[in-house]
Enzyme design. Structure first.
Site, mmCIF file in Angstrom:
data_model
loop_
_atom_site.group_PDB
_atom_site.id
_atom_site.type_symbol
_atom_site.label_atom_id
_atom_site.label_comp_id
_atom_site.label_asym_id
_atom_site.label_seq_id
_atom_site.Cartn_x
_atom_site.Cartn_y
_atom_site.Cartn_z
ATOM 1 N N TYR A 193 0.850 -1.210 0.000
ATOM 2 C CA TYR A 193 0.000 0.000 0.000
ATOM 3 C C TYR A 193 0.878 1.250 0.000
ATOM 4 O O TYR A 193 0.659 2.179 -0.789
ATOM 5 C CB TYR A 193 -0.956 0.000 1.208
ATOM 6 C CG TYR A 193 -1.778 1.276 1.245
ATOM 7 C CD1 TYR A 193 -2.793 1.478 0.310
ATOM 8 C CD2 TYR A 193 -1.512 2.288 2.167
ATOM 9 C CE1 TYR A 193 -3.535 2.663 0.301
ATOM 10 C CE2 TYR A 193 -2.246 3.466 2.169
ATOM 11 C CZ TYR A 193 -3.254 3.644 1.236
ATOM 12 O OH TYR A 193 -3.977 4.831 1.215
ATOM 13 N N VAL A 234 -7.587 9.167 8.131
ATOM 14 C CA VAL A 234 -8.908 9.748 7.874
ATOM 15 C C VAL A 234 -9.950 8.665 8.157
ATOM 16 O O VAL A 234 -9.839 7.541 7.652
ATOM 17 C CB VAL A 234 -9.074 10.201 6.402
ATOM 18 C CG1 VAL A 234 -10.351 11.017 6.240
ATOM 19 C CG2 VAL A 234 -7.863 10.990 5.924
ATOM 20 N N LYS A 278 1.300 4.405 -2.881
ATOM 21 C CA LYS A 278 1.091 5.836 -2.625
ATOM 22 C C LYS A 278 2.375 6.628 -2.897
ATOM 23 O O LYS A 278 2.308 7.792 -3.303
ATOM 24 C CB LYS A 278 0.562 6.047 -1.201
ATOM 25 C CG LYS A 278 -0.861 5.527 -1.036
ATOM 26 C CD LYS A 278 -1.834 6.279 -1.956
ATOM 27 C CE LYS A 278 -3.224 5.719 -1.990
ATOM 28 N NZ LYS A 278 -4.157 6.485 -2.859
#
Ligand code: NDP
Ligand code: 8X3
Length: 252
Positions: free
Chosen positions: A153, A186, A157
């Site tokens: 992941y 978030v 990014k």
């Protein structure tokens, strides 16, 4: 007259709140994701509330042929795209690299990297034809600071940030802007997706943290899009107040 804003992954979390923020600002929307029922609901709600034009279409950004077929047709149906928000993305699994599922790895790379490329490569020529446009890519603090059990992941990014920089370089002669938005934690359905639907594991991620909310990120995306033509924000990194690096969070 409102701008035309194309948002990928608009059915949930940051993408959904970004659609709402642009609609409130009087901009027209082109929204896609895989869940068409949710897109239809958003279209109706946003058109009724904000009197803007909302066009929606089902798209899996990992489907290269579908992007090539549907995206040009949709852009031509609304005339042009002023702003592209490449938001569709996900994490799958949180495991040591040696234990990670190769299917999960491929899904992250296909969505976060290849999907973003397919969409950007299709939209950018339309922007270049008008010599104006803004591509806003969702990176992450994970792309700056790798963390345990998140190697792939984090790598996707980091790739988003590098791709944004590369596209900015290649479009330097035009009035195209490219911005990477790099949020920290978030609170969205992101963790539920990461843990393949395990709500308890997902809730634990946000327990004891005053996490960023998707509307905080939407505000910042709107701000980046509203600068004068001469101003190009290259990157913005946003963390929760209890966060210091990607996964360094002081839980209460
Ligand atoms: P959500 O899971 O709430 O939203 C993800 C969105 O992406 C959904 O609308 C989903 O729609 C869409 N999506 C996923 N896969 C595809 C696909 N193959 N094709 C089209 N759309 C797709 O997560 P967030 O809002 O949190 O995440 C949005 C972006 O922000 C992601 O790129 C994520 O990596 C990034 N981010 C998130 C952070 C966080 O802490 N939450 C922090 C930093 C960055 P549907 O299922 O209908 O297709
Ligand atoms: C998504 C958030 O916390 O996995 O980019 O870095 S996190």
């Amino acid at each position: 007259m409102g701008r035309n804003v194309f948002i990928t992954g608009a059915t949930s979390g940051i993408g959904r709140e970004t659609a709402i923020a642009f609609a409130k600002n009087g901009d027209n929307l082109l929204l896609c994701a895989r869940r068409k029922d949710k897109l239809d609901e958003m279209k109706q709600g946003l058109e009724d509330l904000y009197k803007v034009d909302v066009t929606v279409f089902e798209l899996d950004v990992t489907d290269r042929a579908a992007v090539a077929e549907k995206v040009p047709a949709m852009i031509e149906s609304i005339d042009h795209v002023d702003i592209l928000v490449n938001n569709a993305g996900l994490a799958q699994g949180l495991d040591a690299f040696e234990d990670s599922s190769i299917d999960d790895m491929e899904t992250m790379i296909d969505t976060n990297v290849k999907g973003l490329l397919y969409v950007s490569r299709t939209v950018l020529p339309y922007m270049l034809k008008r010599n104006i446009g803004h591509i806003i890519n969702l990176g992450s603090t994970a792309g700056i600071y790798a963390y345990a059990k998140g190697a792939v992941y984090c790598a996707t990014k980091a790739a988003v940030k590098t791709l944004s920089d590369g596209i900015r370089i290649d479009t330097i002669e035009s009035d195209i802007k490219v911005t990477t938005i790099q949020p920290g934690i978030v609170e969205t359905p992101f963790s539920e997706v990461r843990f393949h639907g395990d709500k308890e594991k997902a809730a634990a991620v946000y327990a004891g943290v005053d996490a960023l909310q998707p509307e905080d990120i939407a505000d910042i995306i709107l701000f980046a899009s509203n600068r004068p033509r001469r101003v190009q924000i290259s990157d913005i990194t946003i963390m929760a107040n209890q966060q210091a690096t990607g996964f360094m969070i002081a839980k209460k």
